[in-house]
Design an enzyme around this catalytic site. Structure first.
Site, PDB file in Angstrom:
ATOM      1  N   HIS A 142      -3.651  -8.437  -2.069  1.00 55.47           N
ATOM      2  CA  HIS A 142      -3.583  -7.082  -1.194  1.00 55.47           C
ATOM      3  C   HIS A 142      -4.952  -6.604  -0.882  1.00 55.47           C
ATOM      4  O   HIS A 142      -5.901  -6.246  -1.681  1.00 55.47           O
ATOM      5  CB  HIS A 142      -2.888  -6.059  -2.095  1.00 55.47           C
ATOM      6  N   GLU A 154      -6.322  -6.703  -4.566  1.00 53.53           N
ATOM      7  CA  GLU A 154      -5.507  -6.527  -5.811  1.00 53.53           C
ATOM      8  C   GLU A 154      -5.030  -7.976  -5.731  1.00 53.53           C
ATOM      9  O   GLU A 154      -4.435  -8.612  -4.603  1.00 53.53           O
ATOM     10  CB  GLU A 154      -4.704  -5.579  -5.602  1.00 53.53           C
ATOM     11  N   ASN A 193      -1.890   1.741  -4.838  1.00 54.14           N
ATOM     12  CA  ASN A 193      -1.049   2.635  -3.914  1.00 54.14           C
ATOM     13  C   ASN A 193      -0.190   3.419  -4.929  1.00 54.14           C
ATOM     14  O   ASN A 193       0.487   4.544  -4.404  1.00 54.14           O
ATOM     15  CB  ASN A 193      -0.130   1.770  -3.071  1.00 54.14           C
TER      16      ASN A 193
HETATM   17  N1  CAA Z   1     -15.648  -3.219  10.353  1.00 57.54           N
HETATM   18  C1  CAA Z   1     -16.674  -3.389   9.867  1.00 57.54           C
HETATM   19  N2  CAA Z   1     -17.472  -2.139   9.419  1.00 57.54           N
HETATM   20  C2  CAA Z   1     -17.200  -1.006   9.459  1.00 57.54           C
HETATM   21  C3  CAA Z   1     -15.778  -0.888   9.884  1.00 57.54           C
HETATM   22  C4  CAA Z   1     -14.884  -1.851  10.366  1.00 57.54           C
HETATM   23  N3  CAA Z   1     -13.586  -1.722  10.800  1.00 57.54           N
HETATM   24  N4  CAA Z   1     -15.591   0.574  10.073  1.00 57.54           N
HETATM   25  C5  CAA Z   1     -16.851   1.231   9.370  1.00 57.54           C
HETATM   26  N5  CAA Z   1     -17.659   0.094   9.088  1.00 57.54           N
HETATM   27  C6  CAA Z   1     -18.945   0.076   8.516  1.00 57.54           C
HETATM   28  C7  CAA Z   1     -19.799   0.782   9.378  1.00 57.54           C
HETATM   29  O1  CAA Z   1     -20.514  -0.248  10.130  1.00 57.54           O
HETATM   30  C8  CAA Z   1     -20.878   1.477   8.340  1.00 57.54           C
HETATM   31  O2  CAA Z   1     -21.683   0.738   7.877  1.00 57.54           O
HETATM   32  P1  CAA Z   1     -22.873   1.127   7.442  1.00 57.54           P
HETATM   33  O3  CAA Z   1     -23.071   2.548   6.613  1.00 57.54           O
HETATM   34  O4  CAA Z   1     -23.690  -0.098   6.495  1.00 57.54           O
HETATM   35  O5  CAA Z   1     -23.630   1.387   8.721  1.00 57.54           O
HETATM   36  C9  CAA Z   1     -19.888   2.346   7.369  1.00 57.54           C
HETATM   37  O6  CAA Z   1     -18.718   1.092   7.522  1.00 57.54           O
HETATM   38  C10 CAA Z   1     -19.313   3.536   7.636  1.00 57.54           C
HETATM   39  O7  CAA Z   1     -18.833   3.352   8.992  1.00 57.54           O
HETATM   40  P2  CAA Z   1     -18.898   4.765   9.932  1.00 57.54           P
HETATM   41  O8  CAA Z   1     -20.372   5.064   9.625  1.00 57.54           O
HETATM   42  O9  CAA Z   1     -18.550   4.439  11.280  1.00 57.54           O
HETATM   43  O10 CAA Z   1     -17.722   5.809   9.499  1.00 57.54           O
HETATM   44  P3  CAA Z   1     -17.592   6.491   8.227  1.00 57.54           P
HETATM   45  O11 CAA Z   1     -18.939   6.835   7.117  1.00 57.54           O
HETATM   46  O12 CAA Z   1     -16.936   7.640   8.289  1.00 57.54           O
HETATM   47  O13 CAA Z   1     -16.758   5.586   7.207  1.00 57.54           O
HETATM   48  C11 CAA Z   1     -14.781   4.355   6.435  1.00 57.54           C
HETATM   49  C12 CAA Z   1     -15.649   4.991   7.782  1.00 57.54           C
HETATM   50  C13 CAA Z   1     -15.392   2.981   6.119  1.00 57.54           C
HETATM   51  C14 CAA Z   1     -13.280   3.880   7.028  1.00 57.54           C
HETATM   52  C15 CAA Z   1     -14.645   5.372   5.294  1.00 57.54           C
HETATM   53  O14 CAA Z   1     -14.479   6.535   5.671  1.00 57.54           O
HETATM   54  C16 CAA Z   1     -14.048   4.923   4.190  1.00 57.54           C
HETATM   55  O15 CAA Z   1     -13.929   3.922   3.340  1.00 57.54           O
HETATM   56  N6  CAA Z   1     -12.564   5.656   3.985  1.00 57.54           N
HETATM   57  C17 CAA Z   1     -11.765   5.395   3.240  1.00 57.54           C
HETATM   58  C18 CAA Z   1     -10.863   4.303   3.460  1.00 57.54           C
HETATM   59  C19 CAA Z   1     -10.037   4.050   2.200  1.00 57.54           C
HETATM   60  O16 CAA Z   1      -9.548   4.693   1.551  1.00 57.54           O
HETATM   61  N7  CAA Z   1      -9.100   2.746   2.717  1.00 57.54           N
HETATM   62  C20 CAA Z   1      -8.329   2.395   1.798  1.00 57.54           C
HETATM   63  C21 CAA Z   1      -6.851   2.703   2.607  1.00 57.54           C
HETATM   64  S1  CAA Z   1      -5.579   2.235   1.605  1.00 57.54           S
HETATM   65  C22 CAA Z   1      -4.971   0.521   1.921  1.00 57.54           C
HETATM   66  O17 CAA Z   1      -5.897   0.197   2.872  1.00 57.54           O
HETATM   67  C23 CAA Z   1      -4.178  -0.152   1.239  1.00 57.54           C
HETATM   68  C24 CAA Z   1      -2.809   0.171   1.744  1.00 57.54           C
HETATM   69  O18 CAA Z   1      -1.985  -0.698   1.365  1.00 57.54           O
HETATM   70  C25 CAA Z   1      -2.278   1.278   2.548  1.00 57.54           C
END
Ligand code: CAA
Length: 291
Positions: A142, A154, A193
């Site tokens: 996951h 996971e 989750n």
């Molecule tokens: N692909 C590659 N890199 C990405 C990306 C993508 N889709 N989105 C963001 N990044 C990278 C950026 O290039 C940037 O890298 P650097 O700092 O090295 O330049 C970094 O991530 C931060 O991106 P941004 O500056 O564009 O934006 P941000 O600082 O607002 O971060 C985020 C965006 C990475 C989404 C951050 O807000 C984050 O980690 N949020 C939490 C996400 C989270 O909790 N995810 C888990 C969800 S639960 C799940 O997925 C499981 C499920 O079953 C539901």
């Protein structure tokens, strides 16, 4: 040490495209299967757009991007996964659809040692395993969104998963995909989750009851607890439909009210307000290709 060089990915939405991108960047030969030629083309577009974004932001060289694209093939025929050593299914959270894919993968993938993994968030791994004739080689793997950014996977062995499959999957996820692994039980929600979803749903209830505005709920958690994004922005990222499907599976399993999808979430999904991917969820988003 893992020895996987030929990976299959089934489904090329948010999660499948992220898995395919990471694997191709790390040198694996990847075939991505979607259900129609149009969805396969959309998948190729999604991965290419993400690699191009990495190039624009200076994360990738042009050679990285070009070599990754050269390692990726897209198809709408599961039969083309015949020579894969490891397949990761990452389609939407619909139990019947996933069961059918596992039945078909079992027939399509020729290598008797191949591992069939699922990126499900909440559907029992054992149910997918017993849909195949290789119950010991089915496992949960996951990922977290965005897959190229989040370091965790996971790994979820079912009751039927062999120790060898577990060891090979751990080695593949860490050594070849570069992720940190935690092992989780085959219970809806696994580890992350099980903690995250009740929190996200509580935020929706807080909004629904008029206790606080969306911006204040999100700022509260971003600035008060240093979360990278607040819970409503995070649901927008995950997709409201995905969040609802996960909550429903967890509610079905445990019958705990804290997992029940609140009416506001259900109505928003019915209205097509699915979050970032549809341009509108708790917030609105620019969905133009360059964004
Ligand atoms: N692909 C590659 N890199 C990405 C990306 C993508 N889709 N989105 C963001 N990044 C990278 C950026 O290039 C940037 O890298 P650097 O700092 O090295 O330049 C970094 O991530 C931060 O991106 P941004 O500056 O564009 O934006 P941000 O600082 O607002 O971060 C985020 C965006 C990475 C989404 C951050 O807000 C984050 O980690 N949020 C939490 C996400 C989270 O909790 N995810 C888990 C969800 S639960 C799940 O997925 C499981 C499920 O079953 C539901």
């Amino acid at each position: 040490m893992s020895d996987i060089s030929r990976l299959g990915v089934v489904g090329c939405g948010l999660m499948g495209s992220g898995v395919a991108e990471v694997a191709a960047l790390r040198g694996l030969d990847v075939i991505v299967a979607e259900s129609t030629p149009e969805l396969a083309a959309a998948g190729r577009y999604r991965v290419t757009a993400s690699l191009d974004r990495g190039l624009r932001r200076g994360k990738l060289t042009r050679a990285d991007r070009d070599q990754a694209l050269a390692r990726l093939a897209f198809t709408h025929d599961l039969g083309e996964l015949a020579d894969r050593q490891f397949v990761i299914e990452a389609v939407a959270e619909h139990r019947e659809v996933k069961l059918e894919i596992f039945r078909q993968l079992d027939k399509a993938v020729a290598d008797p040692d191949a591992i069939l993994a699922t990126n499900t968030s909440s559907i029992p791994i054992v149910d997918l395993a017993i849909a195949t004739g290789r119950v010991s080689q089915v496992i949960g793997l996951h990922f977290f969104n965005p897959v190229p950014v989040q370091k965790l996977t996971e790994v979820i062995p079912a009751l039927t998963t062999s120790a060898d499959t577990l060891a090979r999957t751990r080695a593949f996820a860490t050594g070849q995909l570069g992720k940190t692994v935690i092992q989780a039980p085959d219970r809806s929600g696994f580890v992350v989750n099980a903690l995250l979803v009740p929190y996200l749903l509580a935020a929706v209830r807080m909004l629904e009851s008029g206790t606080a505005r969306a911006e204040d709920i999100d700022s509260g958690m971003e600035l008060g607890c240093a979360h990278p994004m607040g819970p409503l922005r995070l649901i927008d990222l995950i997709g409201l439909d995905t969040a609802q499907a996960i909550a429903e599976s967890m509610y079905e399993e445990f019958k705990e009210p804290l997992y029940a999808a609140p009416p506001l979430l259900q109505r928003m999904v019915a209205a097509g307000h699915l979050g970032r991917k549809s341009g509108r969820g708790f917030y609105t988003y620019d969905t133009s290709p360059m964004s």
